[in-house]
Design a protein around this motif. Structure first.
Motif, PDB file in Angstrom:
ATOM      1  N   ASN A 122       0.814  -1.214   0.000  1.00 43.98           N
ATOM      2  CA  ASN A 122       0.000   0.000   0.000  1.00 43.98           C
ATOM      3  C   ASN A 122       0.849   1.266   0.000  1.00 43.98           C
ATOM      4  O   ASN A 122       0.332   2.362   0.139  1.00 43.98           O
ATOM      5  CB  ASN A 122      -0.941   0.003   1.214  1.00 43.98           C
ATOM      6  N   GLN A 123       2.156   1.107  -0.152  1.00 37.85           N
ATOM      7  CA  GLN A 123       3.077   2.230  -0.158  1.00 37.85           C
ATOM      8  C   GLN A 123       3.161   2.818  -1.562  1.00 37.85           C
ATOM      9  O   GLN A 123       3.049   2.095  -2.554  1.00 37.85           O
ATOM     10  CB  GLN A 123       4.450   1.721   0.285  1.00 37.85           C
ATOM     11  N   ILE A 124       3.388   4.094  -1.646  1.00 39.68           N
ATOM     12  CA  ILE A 124       3.550   4.745  -2.946  1.00 39.68           C
ATOM     13  C   ILE A 124       4.887   4.325  -3.549  1.00 39.68           C
ATOM     14  O   ILE A 124       5.884   4.211  -2.849  1.00 39.68           O
ATOM     15  CB  ILE A 124       3.476   6.273  -2.799  1.00 39.68           C
ATOM     16  N   GLY A 125       4.894   4.075  -4.835  1.00 40.36           N
ATOM     17  CA  GLY A 125       6.105   3.678  -5.549  1.00 40.36           C
ATOM     18  C   GLY A 125       5.721   2.896  -6.787  1.00 40.36           C
ATOM     19  O   GLY A 125       4.560   2.861  -7.189  1.00 40.36           O
ATOM     20  N   VAL A 126       6.665   2.251  -7.392  1.00 33.66           N
ATOM     21  CA  VAL A 126       6.405   1.473  -8.604  1.00 33.66           C
ATOM     22  C   VAL A 126       5.581   0.243  -8.246  1.00 33.66           C
ATOM     23  O   VAL A 126       5.921  -0.497  -7.322  1.00 33.66           O
ATOM     24  CB  VAL A 126       7.738   1.063  -9.277  1.00 33.66           C
ATOM     25  N   ASP A 127       4.500   0.017  -8.974  1.00 32.25           N
ATOM     26  CA  ASP A 127       3.640  -1.136  -8.735  1.00 32.25           C
ATOM     27  C   ASP A 127       4.229  -2.397  -9.365  1.00 32.25           C
ATOM     28  O   ASP A 127       4.322  -3.428  -8.725  1.00 32.25           O
ATOM     29  CB  ASP A 127       2.243  -0.876  -9.310  1.00 32.25           C
ATOM     30  N   HIS A 128       4.590  -2.313 -10.636  1.00 30.74           N
ATOM     31  CA  HIS A 128       5.192  -3.443 -11.343  1.00 30.74           C
ATOM     32  C   HIS A 128       5.813  -2.935 -12.634  1.00 30.74           C
ATOM     33  O   HIS A 128       5.613  -1.794 -13.018  1.00 30.74           O
ATOM     34  CB  HIS A 128       4.155  -4.536 -11.633  1.00 30.74           C
ATOM     35  N   PHE A 129       6.559  -3.803 -13.279  1.00 25.21           N
ATOM     36  CA  PHE A 129       7.032  -3.483 -14.614  1.00 25.21           C
ATOM     37  C   PHE A 129       6.762  -4.687 -15.489  1.00 25.21           C
ATOM     38  O   PHE A 129       6.744  -5.822 -15.026  1.00 25.21           O
ATOM     39  CB  PHE A 129       8.502  -3.033 -14.647  1.00 25.21           C
ATOM     40  N   ALA A 130       6.488  -4.410 -16.773  1.00 25.49           N
ATOM     41  CA  ALA A 130       6.054  -5.460 -17.695  1.00 25.49           C
ATOM     42  C   ALA A 130       7.009  -5.550 -18.884  1.00 25.49           C
ATOM     43  O   ALA A 130       7.505  -4.533 -19.369  1.00 25.49           O
ATOM     44  CB  ALA A 130       4.641  -5.177 -18.187  1.00 25.49           C
ATOM     45  N   PHE A 131       7.228  -6.778 -19.307  1.00 22.65           N
ATOM     46  CA  PHE A 131       8.034  -7.046 -20.495  1.00 22.65           C
ATOM     47  C   PHE A 131       7.139  -7.620 -21.575  1.00 22.65           C
ATOM     48  O   PHE A 131       6.267  -8.449 -21.300  1.00 22.65           O
ATOM     49  CB  PHE A 131       9.155  -8.045 -20.176  1.00 22.65           C
ATOM     50  N   THR A 132       7.362  -7.194 -22.804  1.00 29.12           N
ATOM     51  CA  THR A 132       6.627  -7.726 -23.940  1.00 29.12           C
ATOM     52  C   THR A 132       7.179  -9.101 -24.295  1.00 29.12           C
ATOM     53  O   THR A 132       8.400  -9.282 -24.399  1.00 29.12           O
ATOM     54  CB  THR A 132       6.767  -6.796 -25.162  1.00 29.12           C
ATOM     55  N   VAL A 133       6.282 -10.053 -24.439  1.00 36.65           N
ATOM     56  CA  VAL A 133       6.617 -11.408 -24.882  1.00 36.65           C
ATOM     57  C   VAL A 133       5.697 -11.708 -26.052  1.00 36.65           C
ATOM     58  O   VAL A 133       4.503 -11.390 -26.015  1.00 36.65           O
ATOM     59  CB  VAL A 133       6.399 -12.439 -23.740  1.00 36.65           C
ATOM     60  N   SER A 134       6.209 -12.313 -27.107  1.00 36.61           N
ATOM     61  CA  SER A 134       5.374 -12.625 -28.266  1.00 36.61           C
ATOM     62  C   SER A 134       4.336 -13.693 -27.899  1.00 36.61           C
ATOM     63  O   SER A 134       4.547 -14.488 -26.986  1.00 36.61           O
ATOM     64  CB  SER A 134       6.228 -13.125 -29.433  1.00 36.61           C
ATOM     65  N   LYS A 135       3.225 -13.687 -28.623  1.00 36.53           N
ATOM     66  CA  LYS A 135       2.190 -14.715 -28.400  1.00 36.53           C
ATOM     67  C   LYS A 135       2.799 -16.109 -28.565  1.00 36.53           C
ATOM     68  O   LYS A 135       2.449 -17.031 -27.850  1.00 36.53           O
ATOM     69  CB  LYS A 135       1.026 -14.524 -29.367  1.00 36.53           C
ATOM     70  N   GLU A 136       3.708 -16.234 -29.518  1.00 36.04           N
ATOM     71  CA  GLU A 136       4.359 -17.517 -29.788  1.00 36.04           C
ATOM     72  C   GLU A 136       5.181 -17.991 -28.586  1.00 36.04           C
ATOM     73  O   GLU A 136       5.203 -19.171 -28.266  1.00 36.04           O
ATOM     74  CB  GLU A 136       5.263 -17.376 -31.019  1.00 36.04           C
ATOM     75  N   HIS A 137       5.859 -17.074 -27.912  1.00 34.79           N
ATOM     76  CA  HIS A 137       6.749 -17.445 -26.809  1.00 34.79           C
ATOM     77  C   HIS A 137       6.071 -17.436 -25.444  1.00 34.79           C
ATOM     78  O   HIS A 137       6.650 -17.914 -24.468  1.00 34.79           O
ATOM     79  CB  HIS A 137       7.971 -16.520 -26.788  1.00 34.79           C
ATOM     80  N   PHE A 138       4.846 -16.879 -25.374  1.00 41.36           N
ATOM     81  CA  PHE A 138       4.158 -16.776 -24.087  1.00 41.36           C
ATOM     82  C   PHE A 138       3.989 -18.130 -23.386  1.00 41.36           C
ATOM     83  O   PHE A 138       4.300 -18.239 -22.197  1.00 41.36           O
ATOM     84  CB  PHE A 138       2.805 -16.068 -24.261  1.00 41.36           C
ATOM     85  N   PRO A 139       3.522 -19.188 -24.082  1.00 45.87           N
ATOM     86  CA  PRO A 139       3.398 -20.481 -23.395  1.00 45.87           C
ATOM     87  C   PRO A 139       4.734 -20.995 -22.845  1.00 45.87           C
ATOM     88  O   PRO A 139       4.771 -21.617 -21.779  1.00 45.87           O
ATOM     89  CB  PRO A 139       2.856 -21.425 -24.474  1.00 45.87           C
ATOM     90  N   LYS A 140       5.828 -20.714 -23.554  1.00 45.33           N
ATOM     91  CA  LYS A 140       7.155 -21.119 -23.069  1.00 45.33           C
ATOM     92  C   LYS A 140       7.525 -20.352 -21.805  1.00 45.33           C
ATOM     93  O   LYS A 140       8.140 -20.906 -20.891  1.00 45.33           O
ATOM     94  CB  LYS A 140       8.219 -20.877 -24.151  1.00 45.33           C
ATOM     95  N   ALA A 141       7.153 -19.073 -21.747  1.00 43.68           N
ATOM     96  CA  ALA A 141       7.430 -18.256 -20.562  1.00 43.68           C
ATOM     97  C   ALA A 141       6.647 -18.780 -19.360  1.00 43.68           C
ATOM     98  O   ALA A 141       7.190 -18.898 -18.262  1.00 43.68           O
ATOM     99  CB  ALA A 141       7.066 -16.795 -20.835  1.00 43.68           C
TER     100      ALA A 141
END
Length: 131
Positions: free
Chosen positions: A63-82
């Motif tokens: 509940n503290q102010i700051g960065v919530d998360h960061f996201a990386f782009t993954v291709s649809k093809e590689h998403f199941p592998k991730a």
């Protein structure tokens, strides 16, 4: 007025540099760019992450102010592998995998509880779904 060209690097405070480097290399495929005494710069798909070791660090309250998360782009093809890699490494998945915001997404935490997301969509697709 001036123009910002993009993100140069993101610095993440960690409690154990070696443990975090291993995580980011194994999970995100990070490559070491520079190694200092208390920091390591990594390249993750063209994004520089600086891991900065803080001894005796305490986790942030959600509940503290700051960065919530960061996201990386993954291709649809590689998403199941991730997704499979996260499961094989016994990494706790905090949300997903689900279809959300015009793409597939999965969220998980690094060893210090910093939330990371893999997302297959684009900003344009996400904005079509957020009204």
């Amino acid at each position: 007025m001036f123009k910002v060209n993009g993100i140069n690097h993101i610095t993440i405070r960690v409690s154990n540099l070696e443990k975090s480097v291993t995580f980011y290399m194994n999970v995100l495929g990070a490559k070491i760019v520079h190694k200092g005494n208390t920091d390591i710069y990594l390249d993750v798909g063209g994004v520089w992450l600086c891991l900065l070791e803080i001894k005796d660090a305490k986790p942030m309250d959600r509940n503290q102010i700051g960065v919530d998360h960061f996201a990386f782009t993954v291709s649809k093809e590689h998403f199941p592998k991730a997704v499979l890699l996260l499961r094989e490494q016994n990494i706790e998945i905090t949300r997903g995998p689900i279809a959300r915001g015009g793409g597939d997404t999965i969220s998980f935490n690094d060893p210090d509880g910093n939330e990371i997301e893999f997302f297959t969509g684009s900003l344009e697709e996400r904005m079509k779904n957020w009204k």
